[in-house]
Design a protein around this motif. Structure first.
Motif, PDB file in Angstrom:
ATOM      1  N   ASP A  54       0.883  -1.148   0.080  1.00  0.00           N
ATOM      2  CA  ASP A  54       0.053   0.134  -0.029  1.00  0.00           C
ATOM      3  C   ASP A  54       0.867   1.230  -0.107  1.00  0.00           C
ATOM      4  O   ASP A  54       2.025   1.470   0.935  1.00  0.00           O
ATOM      5  CB  ASP A  54      -0.865  -0.164   1.262  1.00  0.00           C
ATOM      6  CG  ASP A  54      -1.922   1.249   1.303  1.00  0.00           C
ATOM      7  OD1 ASP A  54      -2.868   1.294   0.590  1.00  0.00           O
ATOM      8  OD2 ASP A  54      -1.301   2.319   2.139  1.00  0.00           O
ATOM      9  N   ARG A  55       0.701   2.121  -1.043  1.00  0.00           N
ATOM     10  CA  ARG A  55       1.603   3.347  -1.127  1.00  0.00           C
ATOM     11  C   ARG A  55       1.623   4.245   0.297  1.00  0.00           C
ATOM     12  O   ARG A  55       2.721   4.590   0.448  1.00  0.00           O
ATOM     13  CB  ARG A  55       1.234   4.118  -2.507  1.00  0.00           C
ATOM     14  CG  ARG A  55       1.233   3.381  -3.682  1.00  0.00           C
ATOM     15  CD  ARG A  55       1.017   4.246  -4.858  1.00  0.00           C
ATOM     16  NE  ARG A  55       0.735   3.652  -6.002  1.00  0.00           N
ATOM     17  CZ  ARG A  55       0.418   3.981  -7.275  1.00  0.00           C
ATOM     18  NH1 ARG A  55      -0.334   5.171  -7.197  1.00  0.00           N
ATOM     19  NH2 ARG A  55       0.323   3.301  -8.362  1.00  0.00           N
ATOM     20  N   GLU A  56       0.481   4.484   0.582  1.00  0.00           N
ATOM     21  CA  GLU A  56       0.465   5.531   1.684  1.00  0.00           C
ATOM     22  C   GLU A  56       1.280   4.784   2.939  1.00  0.00           C
ATOM     23  O   GLU A  56       1.780   5.599   3.713  1.00  0.00           O
ATOM     24  CB  GLU A  56      -0.905   5.755   2.026  1.00  0.00           C
ATOM     25  CG  GLU A  56      -0.960   7.238   2.884  1.00  0.00           C
ATOM     26  CD  GLU A  56      -0.067   8.109   2.604  1.00  0.00           C
ATOM     27  OE1 GLU A  56       0.424   8.865   3.596  1.00  0.00           O
ATOM     28  OE2 GLU A  56      -0.161   8.645   1.343  1.00  0.00           O
ATOM     29  N   ALA A  57       0.667   3.463   3.258  1.00  0.00           N
ATOM     30  CA  ALA A  57       1.535   2.819   4.506  1.00  0.00           C
ATOM     31  C   ALA A  57       3.124   2.738   4.108  1.00  0.00           C
ATOM     32  O   ALA A  57       3.890   2.911   5.005  1.00  0.00           O
ATOM     33  CB  ALA A  57       1.005   1.418   4.521  1.00  0.00           C
ATOM     34  N   LEU A  58       3.572   2.521   2.800  1.00  0.00           N
ATOM     35  CA  LEU A  58       4.885   2.486   2.422  1.00  0.00           C
ATOM     36  C   LEU A  58       5.524   3.923   2.722  1.00  0.00           C
ATOM     37  O   LEU A  58       6.543   3.985   3.218  1.00  0.00           O
ATOM     38  CB  LEU A  58       5.138   2.201   1.050  1.00  0.00           C
ATOM     39  CG  LEU A  58       4.998   0.672   0.658  1.00  0.00           C
ATOM     40  CD1 LEU A  58       4.710   0.468  -0.828  1.00  0.00           C
ATOM     41  CD2 LEU A  58       5.966  -0.181   1.048  1.00  0.00           C
ATOM     42  N   TYR A  59       4.928   4.876   2.350  1.00  0.00           N
ATOM     43  CA  TYR A  59       5.411   6.201   2.468  1.00  0.00           C
ATOM     44  C   TYR A  59       5.559   6.572   4.071  1.00  0.00           C
ATOM     45  O   TYR A  59       6.636   6.944   4.382  1.00  0.00           O
ATOM     46  CB  TYR A  59       4.576   7.227   1.829  1.00  0.00           C
ATOM     47  CG  TYR A  59       4.801   8.540   2.325  1.00  0.00           C
ATOM     48  CD1 TYR A  59       6.211   9.301   1.567  1.00  0.00           C
ATOM     49  CD2 TYR A  59       4.266   9.207   3.527  1.00  0.00           C
ATOM     50  CE1 TYR A  59       6.429  10.685   2.242  1.00  0.00           C
ATOM     51  CE2 TYR A  59       4.799  10.484   3.776  1.00  0.00           C
ATOM     52  CZ  TYR A  59       5.910  11.303   3.210  1.00  0.00           C
ATOM     53  OH  TYR A  59       6.179  12.401   3.660  1.00  0.00           O
ATOM     54  N   ARG A  60       4.537   6.207   4.846  1.00  0.00           N
ATOM     55  CA  ARG A  60       4.826   6.208   6.130  1.00  0.00           C
ATOM     56  C   ARG A  60       5.852   5.559   6.709  1.00  0.00           C
ATOM     57  O   ARG A  60       6.727   6.146   7.654  1.00  0.00           O
ATOM     58  CB  ARG A  60       3.330   6.059   7.031  1.00  0.00           C
ATOM     59  CG  ARG A  60       2.329   7.144   6.546  1.00  0.00           C
ATOM     60  CD  ARG A  60       1.110   7.017   7.677  1.00  0.00           C
ATOM     61  NE  ARG A  60       0.760   5.652   7.559  1.00  0.00           N
ATOM     62  CZ  ARG A  60      -0.483   5.300   6.890  1.00  0.00           C
ATOM     63  NH1 ARG A  60      -0.951   6.172   5.887  1.00  0.00           N
ATOM     64  NH2 ARG A  60      -0.723   3.995   6.982  1.00  0.00           N
ATOM     65  N   GLN A  61       5.989   4.433   6.478  1.00  0.00           N
ATOM     66  CA  GLN A  61       7.037   3.585   6.997  1.00  0.00           C
ATOM     67  C   GLN A  61       8.376   4.210   6.548  1.00  0.00           C
ATOM     68  O   GLN A  61       9.318   4.238   7.249  1.00  0.00           O
ATOM     69  CB  GLN A  61       6.899   2.180   6.457  1.00  0.00           C
ATOM     70  CG  GLN A  61       7.807   1.147   7.005  1.00  0.00           C
ATOM     71  CD  GLN A  61       7.631   1.025   8.632  1.00  0.00           C
ATOM     72  OE1 GLN A  61       6.474   0.533   9.207  1.00  0.00           O
ATOM     73  NE2 GLN A  61       8.516   1.871   9.551  1.00  0.00           N
ATOM     74  N   LEU A  62       8.693   4.547   5.295  1.00  0.00           N
ATOM     75  CA  LEU A  62       9.797   5.037   4.828  1.00  0.00           C
ATOM     76  C   LEU A  62      10.260   6.210   5.669  1.00  0.00           C
ATOM     77  O   LEU A  62      11.207   6.552   5.985  1.00  0.00           O
ATOM     78  CB  LEU A  62       9.770   5.155   3.262  1.00  0.00           C
ATOM     79  CG  LEU A  62       9.703   4.210   2.301  1.00  0.00           C
ATOM     80  CD1 LEU A  62       9.639   4.489   0.938  1.00  0.00           C
ATOM     81  CD2 LEU A  62      11.228   3.396   2.633  1.00  0.00           C
ATOM     82  N   GLN A  63       9.275   7.072   5.680  1.00  0.00           N
ATOM     83  CA  GLN A  63       9.495   8.498   6.587  1.00  0.00           C
ATOM     84  C   GLN A  63      10.065   8.074   8.107  1.00  0.00           C
ATOM     85  O   GLN A  63      10.815   8.810   8.525  1.00  0.00           O
ATOM     86  CB  GLN A  63       8.209   9.298   6.703  1.00  0.00           C
ATOM     87  CG  GLN A  63       8.514  10.612   7.041  1.00  0.00           C
ATOM     88  CD  GLN A  63       9.507  11.676   6.676  1.00  0.00           C
ATOM     89  OE1 GLN A  63       8.972  11.922   5.405  1.00  0.00           O
ATOM     90  NE2 GLN A  63      10.418  11.754   7.306  1.00  0.00           N
ATOM     91  N   ALA A  64       9.363   7.154   8.560  1.00  0.00           N
ATOM     92  CA  ALA A  64       9.674   6.920   9.903  1.00  0.00           C
ATOM     93  C   ALA A  64      11.054   6.178   9.944  1.00  0.00           C
ATOM     94  O   ALA A  64      11.922   6.627  10.892  1.00  0.00           O
ATOM     95  CB  ALA A  64       8.764   5.726  10.604  1.00  0.00           C
TER      96      ALA A  64
END
Length: 392
Positions: A54-64
């Motif tokens: 999931d793109r949004e979940a991936l983005y949030r995880q990468l940001q963290a």
């Protein structure tokens, strides 16, 4: 541009007399990869659990994960960021009944999430790079492989795509010297995109390699040398062949006018040559950030041309600023010893991680690397594969 039929045509087409020579010092390479002056060449590696694309979940995880590494805004803001993706082989070739992006290629949705990460961190330009073995326009090829070019084009940063198998959009090749003098060759010629950038990201896959043992951030860099120059003796801008004869078997040498091998009498076996070219590639194009897709992948090799392939679902993302540290932790997460002697453990021949460590590019000992997020023990996903043949 038509194929170069001989060396004279090559020199005319490529403008070899105007080649830009870049010779980054060992000090510059190590400073970019090793951390504060005087400190041991070790930087932390972030490991995260991520079970889907999931793109949004991936983005949030990468940001963290970037926050765990100290942030990336200072690294990329206002800059041109080149991202080398792992699309080895062909996007059109499935593996084990699954598409390439669910097995041996970086997933397209992770590409979008990574671009969003760089965009929101202030990158001015994002240029995706890979060296392919096909002649379609690169954007057409990527779209056929599931890439969402519309989503990428909607970002604030300018997004570009460059197939680096030949000159591409460049006017000439660039000669780049290996800072320590070279492990296989003293210098290499590259597409302009690998030198015309401020920041370089290796967006890699967590998987094995039949010759190198593991394909991670550093081995992803193997693909930066253009087949137009290195797939056979005579340059050919239309070449779609792999670089096996030059870099794996040593049956061919680069054309006259290109830097030649340091020791033509050295072993011709791939398990000697591939690790050395892999380390050289890290020298000529240091990696500023490594992101490794370990959500869905394969063990047993780098692509479906190897019969030992098996589906793996580690459900992991890994990231780090030092490529040797990052790959060492990733190797340990796969259940292997990244410090293994040549011809032992996962390495059928020489251990390119140990070679890079010996050159001062970073430690390959997980005991000396701080894992942030998950520990190596918490993330452990044994791949189980070991090479059937060894030539250490």
């Amino acid at each position: 541009m038509g194929p170069c039929r001989n060396r004279r045509d090559f020199l005319r087409v490529a403008g070899a007399s105007l080649l830009t020579t870049l010779a980054p010092s060992s000090r510059a390479v190590r400073a970019a990869q090793a951390g504060p002056a005087g400190a041991a060449p070790s930087l932390p590696v972030s490991i995260a659990r991520c079970t889907g694309y999931d793109r949004e979940a991936l983005y949030r995880q990468l940001q963290a994960m970037m926050d765990q590494l100290g942030g990336i805004s200072q690294l990329v803001s206002g800059k041109t960021v080149a991202v080398k993706v792992n699309l080895t082989g062909s996007m059109k070739e499935d593996a084990l009944g699954l598409p390439a992006w669910r097995t041996y290629h970086v997933h397209p949705d992770l590409v979008v999430a990574t671009a969003a990460l760089l965009d929101r961190a202030g990158a001015k330009r994002i240029r995706f790079l890979e060296c392919t073995y096909q002649g379609d326009p690169f954007e057409t090829y990527l779209k056929a492989g599931g890439w969402d070019l519309n989503a990428l084009g909607a970002l604030k940063a300018k997004v570009e795509y460059e197939d680096t198998r030949n000159l591409g959009r460049g006017a000439k090749y660039h000669e780049v010297k290996v800072p320590w003098g070279g492990s296989l060759f003293p210098a290499y010629h590259l597409n302009h995109s690998y030198v015309d950038c401020d920041v370089y990201v290796s967006l890699a896959k967590l998987k094995n390699h039949g010759v190198a043992g593991v394909t991670l951030g550093i081995k992803n860099n193997f693909g930066i040398t253009p087949p137009a120059l290195y797939s056979h003796h005579e340059p050919n801008e239309q070449a779609m062949s792999a670089r096996v004869a030059v870099f794996h078997s040593g049956e061919q040498r680069p054309a006259d006018g290109l830097p030649q091998e340091l020791d033509p009498a050295s072993p011709r076996r791939p398990t000697y040559r591939v690790p050395r070219h892999t380390v050289d590639a890290l020298g000529i194009r240091p990696i500023d950030l490594t992101i490794i897709d370990g959500i869905e992948t394969v063990s047993g090799g780098e692509g479906p041309w190897l019969p030992s392939l098996k589906v793996q679902r580690p459900g992991l993302l890994l990231a780090g600023r030092n490529p040797v540290c990052t790959d060492a932790v990733a190797t340990a997460v796969m259940g292997y010893d990244p410090t293994a002697a040549p011809g032992s453990g996962v390495f059928p021949g020489d251990n390119h991680l140990a070679m890079a460590a010996a050159l001062g590019l970073g430690t390959n000992d997980p005991a000396n690397i701080e894992a942030r997020g998950l520990s190596i023990k918490e993330a452990l996903h044994p791949f189980g594969w070991l090479p059937a043949e060894r030539n250490g």
